[in-house]
Motif scaffolding. Structure first.
Motif, PDB file in Angstrom:
ATOM      1  N   PHE A 136       1.001  -1.276   0.108  1.00 30.36           N
ATOM      2  CA  PHE A 136       0.227  -0.159   0.088  1.00 30.36           C
ATOM      3  C   PHE A 136       1.029   1.541   0.517  1.00 30.36           C
ATOM      4  CE2 PHE A 136      -2.661  -3.223   1.836  1.00 30.36           C
ATOM      5  CZ  PHE A 136      -4.538  -2.632   0.899  1.00 30.36           C
ATOM      6  N   MET A 137       0.662   1.574  -0.591  1.00 35.66           N
ATOM      7  CA  MET A 137       1.451   3.327  -0.273  1.00 35.66           C
ATOM      8  C   MET A 137       0.543   4.485  -0.516  1.00 35.66           C
ATOM      9  SD  MET A 137       2.858   2.277  -4.663  1.00 35.66           S
ATOM     10  CE  MET A 137       1.890   0.271  -4.940  1.00 35.66           C
ATOM     11  N   VAL A 138       0.012   5.028   0.566  1.00 34.55           N
ATOM     12  CA  VAL A 138      -0.770   6.434   1.710  1.00 34.55           C
ATOM     13  C   VAL A 138       0.175   7.772   1.372  1.00 34.55           C
ATOM     14  CG1 VAL A 138      -1.768   6.101   3.086  1.00 34.55           C
ATOM     15  CG2 VAL A 138      -0.809   3.738   3.144  1.00 34.55           C
ATOM     16  N   GLY A 139      -1.272   8.362   1.594  1.00 34.43           N
ATOM     17  CA  GLY A 139      -0.886   9.692   0.941  1.00 34.43           C
ATOM     18  C   GLY A 139      -1.747  10.673   1.944  1.00 34.43           C
ATOM     19  N   GLY A 140      -1.315  10.847   2.929  1.00 34.88           N
ATOM     20  CA  GLY A 140      -2.394  11.702   3.950  1.00 34.88           C
ATOM     21  C   GLY A 140      -1.983  12.014   5.011  1.00 34.88           C
ATOM     22  N   ALA A 170      -0.462  11.579  -2.481  1.00 35.60           N
ATOM     23  CA  ALA A 170       1.187  10.764  -2.221  1.00 35.60           C
ATOM     24  C   ALA A 170       1.447   9.533  -2.683  1.00 35.60           C
ATOM     25  CB  ALA A 170       1.427  12.075  -1.821  1.00 35.60           C
ATOM     26  N   GLY A 171       0.225   8.992  -2.435  1.00 30.63           N
ATOM     27  CA  GLY A 171      -0.156   7.217  -2.408  1.00 30.63           C
ATOM     28  C   GLY A 171      -0.290   7.282  -4.186  1.00 30.63           C
ATOM     29  N   GLN A 172      -1.194   8.132  -4.997  1.00 30.83           N
ATOM     30  CA  GLN A 172      -1.068   8.026  -6.336  1.00 30.83           C
ATOM     31  C   GLN A 172       0.682   8.851  -7.002  1.00 30.83           C
ATOM     32  OE1 GLN A 172      -3.258   6.166  -7.346  1.00 30.83           O
ATOM     33  NE2 GLN A 172      -5.215   6.487  -5.222  1.00 30.83           N
ATOM     34  N   ALA A 173       0.390   9.758  -6.207  1.00 32.09           N
ATOM     35  CA  ALA A 173       2.227   9.574  -6.982  1.00 32.09           C
ATOM     36  C   ALA A 173       3.084   8.682  -6.903  1.00 32.09           C
ATOM     37  CB  ALA A 173       2.791  10.984  -6.468  1.00 32.09           C
ATOM     38  N   ALA A 174       2.975   7.986  -5.818  1.00 32.42           N
ATOM     39  CA  ALA A 174       4.155   7.295  -5.872  1.00 32.42           C
ATOM     40  C   ALA A 174       4.082   5.824  -6.810  1.00 32.42           C
ATOM     41  CB  ALA A 174       4.165   6.258  -4.853  1.00 32.42           C
ATOM     42  N   LYS A 175       2.349   5.567  -6.923  1.00 27.50           N
ATOM     43  CA  LYS A 175       2.496   4.390  -7.662  1.00 27.50           C
ATOM     44  C   LYS A 175       2.700   4.949  -9.226  1.00 27.50           C
ATOM     45  CE  LYS A 175      -0.703   0.995  -9.523  1.00 27.50           C
ATOM     46  NZ  LYS A 175      -0.842  -0.472  -8.844  1.00 27.50           N
ATOM     47  N   LEU A 176       2.055   5.533  -9.416  1.00 28.72           N
ATOM     48  CA  LEU A 176       2.341   5.978 -10.907  1.00 28.72           C
ATOM     49  C   LEU A 176       4.168   6.664 -11.402  1.00 28.72           C
ATOM     50  CD1 LEU A 176       2.553   9.818 -12.374  1.00 28.72           C
ATOM     51  CD2 LEU A 176       0.247   9.643 -11.221  1.00 28.72           C
ATOM     52  N   CYS A 177       4.505   6.954 -10.770  1.00 31.35           N
ATOM     53  CA  CYS A 177       5.897   7.109 -10.605  1.00 31.35           C
ATOM     54  C   CYS A 177       6.614   5.408 -10.599  1.00 31.35           C
ATOM     55  CB  CYS A 177       6.894   7.912  -9.143  1.00 31.35           C
ATOM     56  SG  CYS A 177       6.182   9.703  -9.845  1.00 31.35           S
ATOM     57  N   ASN A 178       6.220   4.762  -9.945  1.00 26.46           N
ATOM     58  CA  ASN A 178       6.584   3.771  -9.648  1.00 26.46           C
ATOM     59  C   ASN A 178       6.415   2.812 -10.748  1.00 26.46           C
ATOM     60  OD1 ASN A 178       7.746   1.101  -8.959  1.00 26.46           O
ATOM     61  ND2 ASN A 178       5.709  -0.109  -8.685  1.00 26.46           N
ATOM     62  N   ASN A 179       5.242   2.552 -11.769  1.00 28.55           N
ATOM     63  CA  ASN A 179       4.863   1.597 -12.978  1.00 28.55           C
ATOM     64  C   ASN A 179       5.427   2.479 -14.093  1.00 28.55           C
ATOM     65  OD1 ASN A 179       3.394   0.283 -10.971  1.00 28.55           O
ATOM     66  ND2 ASN A 179       1.588   0.294 -11.884  1.00 28.55           N
ATOM     67  N   MET A 180       5.602   3.741 -13.769  1.00 32.34           N
ATOM     68  CA  MET A 180       6.315   4.413 -15.068  1.00 32.34           C
ATOM     69  C   MET A 180       7.455   3.948 -15.358  1.00 32.34           C
ATOM     70  SD  MET A 180       6.895   8.488 -16.464  1.00 32.34           S
ATOM     71  CE  MET A 180       7.973   8.798 -15.050  1.00 32.34           C
ATOM     72  N   ILE A 181       8.419   3.819 -14.131  1.00 29.57           N
ATOM     73  CA  ILE A 181       9.533   2.897 -14.523  1.00 29.57           C
ATOM     74  C   ILE A 181       9.126   1.649 -14.818  1.00 29.57           C
ATOM     75  CG2 ILE A 181      11.907   1.976 -13.392  1.00 29.57           C
ATOM     76  CD1 ILE A 181      11.494   4.183 -10.923  1.00 29.57           C
ATOM     77  N   LEU A 182       8.491   0.872 -14.166  1.00 26.27           N
ATOM     78  CA  LEU A 182       8.099  -0.234 -14.600  1.00 26.27           C
ATOM     79  C   LEU A 182       7.541  -0.331 -16.186  1.00 26.27           C
ATOM     80  CD1 LEU A 182       7.760  -3.720 -14.310  1.00 26.27           C
ATOM     81  CD2 LEU A 182       4.873  -2.881 -13.275  1.00 26.27           C
ATOM     82  N   GLY A 183       7.062  -0.012 -16.393  1.00 24.54           N
ATOM     83  CA  GLY A 183       6.188   0.267 -18.544  1.00 24.54           C
ATOM     84  C   GLY A 183       8.034   0.140 -19.039  1.00 24.54           C
ATOM     85  N   ILE A 184       8.258   1.335 -19.136  1.00 20.09           N
ATOM     86  CA  ILE A 184       9.425   2.151 -19.420  1.00 20.09           C
ATOM     87  C   ILE A 184      10.449   1.046 -20.007  1.00 20.09           C
ATOM     88  CG2 ILE A 184      11.735   3.486 -19.660  1.00 20.09           C
ATOM     89  CD1 ILE A 184       9.766   5.310 -18.600  1.00 20.09           C
ATOM     90  N   SER A 185      11.570   0.152 -18.242  1.00 16.68           N
ATOM     91  CA  SER A 185      11.772  -0.617 -17.972  1.00 16.68           C
ATOM     92  C   SER A 185      11.894  -1.651 -18.890  1.00 16.68           C
ATOM     93  CB  SER A 185      12.271  -0.911 -16.910  1.00 16.68           C
ATOM     94  OG  SER A 185      11.437  -1.700 -16.114  1.00 16.68           O
ATOM     95  N   MET A 186       9.858  -2.563 -18.799  1.00 19.85           N
ATOM     96  CA  MET A 186       9.687  -3.483 -19.673  1.00 19.85           C
ATOM     97  C   MET A 186       9.807  -3.120 -21.105  1.00 19.85           C
ATOM     98  SD  MET A 186       9.030  -6.822 -19.937  1.00 19.85           S
ATOM     99  CE  MET A 186       8.401  -7.325 -17.769  1.00 19.85           C
ATOM    100  N   ILE A 187      10.053  -1.995 -21.309  1.00 25.50           N
ATOM    101  CA  ILE A 187       9.663  -1.770 -22.651  1.00 25.50           C
ATOM    102  C   ILE A 187      11.321  -1.936 -23.863  1.00 25.50           C
ATOM    103  CG2 ILE A 187      10.009  -0.342 -24.960  1.00 25.50           C
ATOM    104  CD1 ILE A 187       6.899   1.095 -23.764  1.00 25.50           C
TER     105      ILE A 187
END
Ligand code: NAD
Length: 303
Positions: free
Chosen positions: A136-140, A167-184
């Motif tokens: 869980f990535m938590v903001g609040g 901040a939780g959503q920010a962490a999630k989208l930054c992490n998944n951007m790293i993941l998406g780019i690195s898989m390509i």
């Protein structure tokens, strides 16, 4: 002590998450628009409510696990909305993956009604939801986080307080951007290696112990063989579906527009996964992107 928890959205993720709350001794009143989701939930010990508002009345904590931001904001607001139905002071915990901007709107709405609010998106997929091992990535606020942490612990293995609202959503989208780019990147490297006469195993043996090492290579390897559990070994069954990667990168692109960040690779990755998800990638693991790269490179699809 067990809490009274309302759980809205009992789909692939929400269903097993709510079931883990019941196992941990909480009383869970659930609602979903889909009758089959309600049937499955009932069999797991969740009390099925007649509406979202009915589930929220009398709850200490209101958890939502819905497809997108508009579903969350719609469920929160209005005459039969969750914010109106819940007792002031309740904790609203949105675990859906939504835009940072929407998470902040949801937070402002909840606090305007006198509730407490956290965004708490997850990673770990359906398996993590079933096994109670989600991250869980938590903001609040720190106080609200402290109160929600034991509840999240019934559904997750790792719980990180990332900062204030959104901040939780920010962490999630930054992490998944790293993941998406690195898989390509990993997929392009395997296709190039194949064209250069390099075996997949040889490239794996080198890169997994060198500076190319990353999760996309060593855990979710897009070619069958080197990592026996990766989706490539089971015809790219998800795993993490291409449609979800396309969705998460779409949220990243919204954030680039809102912040003015020039993320060229992130933007390109969003286009690549969007095309993939519009075709056969919708229900396939995102590592299946390697077969798109093969197709456009005149290489044969594997396996
Ligand atoms: P899902 O489509 O299986 O479940 C969503 C549920 O919400 C459905 O059962 C739907 O009927 C219900 N719903 C929609 N609007 C509703 C409303 N107004 N009131 C009550 N119920 C409503 O989706 P999922 O895979 O469980 O994903 C949920 C969220 O978790 C999404 O935001 C997704 O991006 C995120 N997520 C999913 C995964 C995954 O692997 N599936 C991983 C991480 C994060």
């Amino acid at each position: 002590m067990g809490k009274n928890i309302a759980f809205i959205g009992l789909g692939h993720m929400g269903g097993p998450m709510a079931a883990n709350l019941v196992k941990a001794g909480h009383r869970v009143s659930g609602f979903d628009l889909a009758p089959e989701a309600l049937e499955t939930a009932r069999a797991q010990g969740i009390e099925v409510a007649g509406s979202a508002a009915a589930a929220a009345a009398g709850a200490d904590v209101v958890i939502s696990m819905l497809p997108a931001g508009r579903h969350v904001l719609d469920a929160y607001q209005g005459r039969d909305g969750l914010l109106d139905a819940a007792r002031p002071g309740s904790i609203f915990l949105d675990c859906s993956t939504i835009a940072v901007k929407d998470a902040r709107i949801a937070h402002d709405l909840a606090t305007a009604y006198g509730h407490r609010s956290l965004d708490a998106p997850v990673s770990g997929g359906v398996t993590g939801a079933a096994n109670g091992t989600l991250t869980f990535m938590v903001g609040g606020s720190a106080d609200d986080f402290g109160e929600a942490e034991p509840i999240l612990a019934a559904m997750g293995g790792r719980i990180v307080h990332c900062g204030g609202p959104g901040a939780g959503q920010a962490a999630k989208l930054c992490n998944n951007m790293i993941l998406g780019i690195s898989m390509i990147a990993v997929s392009e490297a395997f296709v190039l290696g194949e064209k250069l006469g390099l075996s997949n195993q040889a490239l794996f043996d080198v890169a997994s112990a060198a500076s190319g090492q990353c999760w996309a290579l060593t855990t979710n390897c897009p070619v069958p063989g080197p990592v026996p559990d990766s989706p490539a070994n089971r015809d790219y069954q998800p795993g993490f579906a291409g449609a979800l990667m396309a969705k998460d990168l779409g949220l990243a692109v919204q954030a680039f527009e809102a912040t003015g960040v020039k993320a060229r690779l992130g933007s390109l990755a969003e286009e690549i996964y969007r095309d993939f998800a519009e075709g056969e990638g919708a229900g396939r693991d995102f590592s299946g992107i390697i077969n798109e790269i093969r197709a456009t490179s005149g290489a044969e699809a594997l396996p």
